[in-house]
Enzyme design. Structure first.
Site: not given
Ligand code: RNT
Ligand code: ZN
Length: 422
Positions: A188, A229, A231, A262, A265, A289, A297, A299, A329
């Site tokens: 990523w 990955e 986003k 993810d 994302h 993820h 956010d 995460d 993640d």
């Molecule tokens: C970032 C991605 C990635 C990170 C990690 C730390 O938006 O989700 O996967 O969270 O690499």
């Molecule tokens: Zn991620």
């Protein structure tokens, strides 16, 4: 807290209830333990890593909170993770980032890293019998210039990061070989623009070229498999990211590498569950993820949401358990970090169990018969079937605390270990 006898009794009743709907709970218990969940190292220390480069996290990643007790050394991080593992049922892996390198003597930069800086991690993983996954780290570094890495217009910057990508694959291969367990290598990059770009094409074409340079070398897929990955946006990269979903979907399919979906994302109401069976029409495997987006956010700690359950249903009901590499993640520094690992990982497995004990055969039959009324009715009533009793019984059989009893253990660890860190 329930006694062993109560847990067994409750399970027996639950088993009968499920059996009436054609669900084999014993079979589900066998399967749910064996689905590996890869736990991210970075929840343990706020994505800090051990390079001591003094660079801010950046790259649109932001960890908020200052709960005491974060791991300051690799030894502490490993001990904390083992503490988390001790209350988690089922098989887990540990997901490392390149910035968790341990410098032995000479400090090496990201473009010079090799398996030597990960030998302690490998030895540890071997000792506690877990697989490792890996990620190149394209953030928190002085060579992220103007917020970009592999898509940079500056050839020297691009080259530095290409080298890092190549090194990371070599490390992944060494890890996979040493552990005799395939390492997932997930890429990523933070590249993007805060405001409307005048050139969307250039960065994407450069990114594709950089990726081809990284993936040029064939690596034994038994040791290392690659994933990219996408986003939608990040903080400071709100208007454009070259590594968008369409970009990487096309890239992964055309190069036959994995795609990492993810959950945080995409647009706020866009889930990843429905993407799984779509992408798996064209790729042998994908990675996830599992995360939780909250407004801007992406995460937050994974909770047992409808979205999480939909993801687990797609994996289980689609028969994809062997083709989806599940990873977590998220990062939250406002609560106990070991507990954050535990809560997310237990929820992931609860969701898998819920999917495994759903009366899916019956639901499919109703669907095939065109009886959508009954399908909806059963789906809704199935939500309150006694899955909690099955989960408790599963935890007891796995030798981990039942229900919320794990928390007392983690709190004790906080008192005796974490609180002593300054
Ligand atoms: C970032 C991605 C990635 C990170 C990690 C730390 O938006 O989700 O996967 O969270 O690499
Ligand atoms: Zn991620």
């Amino acid at each position: 807290m329930s006694t062993t006898k109560q847990i067994e009794q409750a399970y027996r009743l639950a088993k009968e209830r499920y059996a009436a709907l054609g669900v084999d709970t014993d079979g589900a218990l066998k399967q749910v333990a064996d689905i590996p969940v890869s736990i991210h190292c970075w929840q343990g220390d706020d994505v800090g890593g051990f390079e001591n480069a003094g660079e801010a996290l950046g790259g649109g990643l932001a960890v908020t909170g200052n709960y005491p007790g974060k791991a300051r050394t690799p030894e502490e991080l490993r001990a904390d993770f083992e503490e988390a593992l001790s209350v988690l049922p089922g098989i887990h892996r540990f997901n490392l980032h390149a910035c968790y390198a341990e410098m032995t003597g000479r400090k090496v930069d990201r473009d010079e890293l090799s398996a030597a800086q990960f030998k302690n991690w490998i030895a540890w993983a071997k000792a506690i019998k877990i697989g490792l996954d890996f990620n190149p780290t394209f953030f928190a570094h002085s060579k992220v210039v103007g917020g970009v890495t592999l898509s940079s217009a500056d050839k020297a910057i691009r080259q530095f990061w290409i080298e890092h990508g190549i090194r990371s694959r070599e490390i992944g291969a060494a890890i996979g070989k040493a552990l005799d367990n395939t390492c997932l290598n997930n890429l990523w990059i933070p590249d993007g623009m805060k405001d409307t770009p005048a050139d969307r094409r250039g960065p994407r074409e450069r990114l594709a070229e950089s990726l081809d340079a990284i993936y040029q070398k064939k690596i034994n897929p038994k040791h290392n498999v690659d994933s990219v990955e996408p986003k939608l946006f990040g903080i400071g990269a709100e208007s454009y990211t070259p590594g968008s979903h369409e970009f990487y979907l096309g890239y992964a399919v055309s190069r036959q590498i994995l795609l990492t979906l993810d959950a945080g994302h995409f647009h706020p109401t866009e889930g990843i569950a429905d993407k799984i069976s779509s992408v798996l029409c064209y790729l042998p495997e994908i990675a996830l993820h599992v995360s939780r987006g909250v407004r801007w956010d992406s995460d937050h700690v994974v909770t047992l949401t409808d979205e999480l359950q939909a993801i687990a249903q797609e994996i289980v009901w689609g028969g994809y358990a062997q083709r989806v590499r599940i990873g977590l993640d998220y990062f939250d520094a406002s609560i106990n970090r070991v507990a954050a690992w535990v809560i997310g990982a237990r929820n992931m497995r609860k969701a898998l169990l819920l999917a495994l004990v759903a009366p899916i055969a019956k639901l499919r039959q109703l669907e095939a018969e065109g009886d959508y009324t009954s399908r909806l009715a059963l789906m809704e009533d199935a939500k309150l079937l006694p899955a909690g009793a099955v989960w408790d019984y599963f935890c007891a059989r796995q030798g981990v605390p039942v229900g919320e009893a794990w928390l007392a253990r983690v709190k004790d660890y906080e008192r005796t270990v974490l609180a002593k860190r300054s």
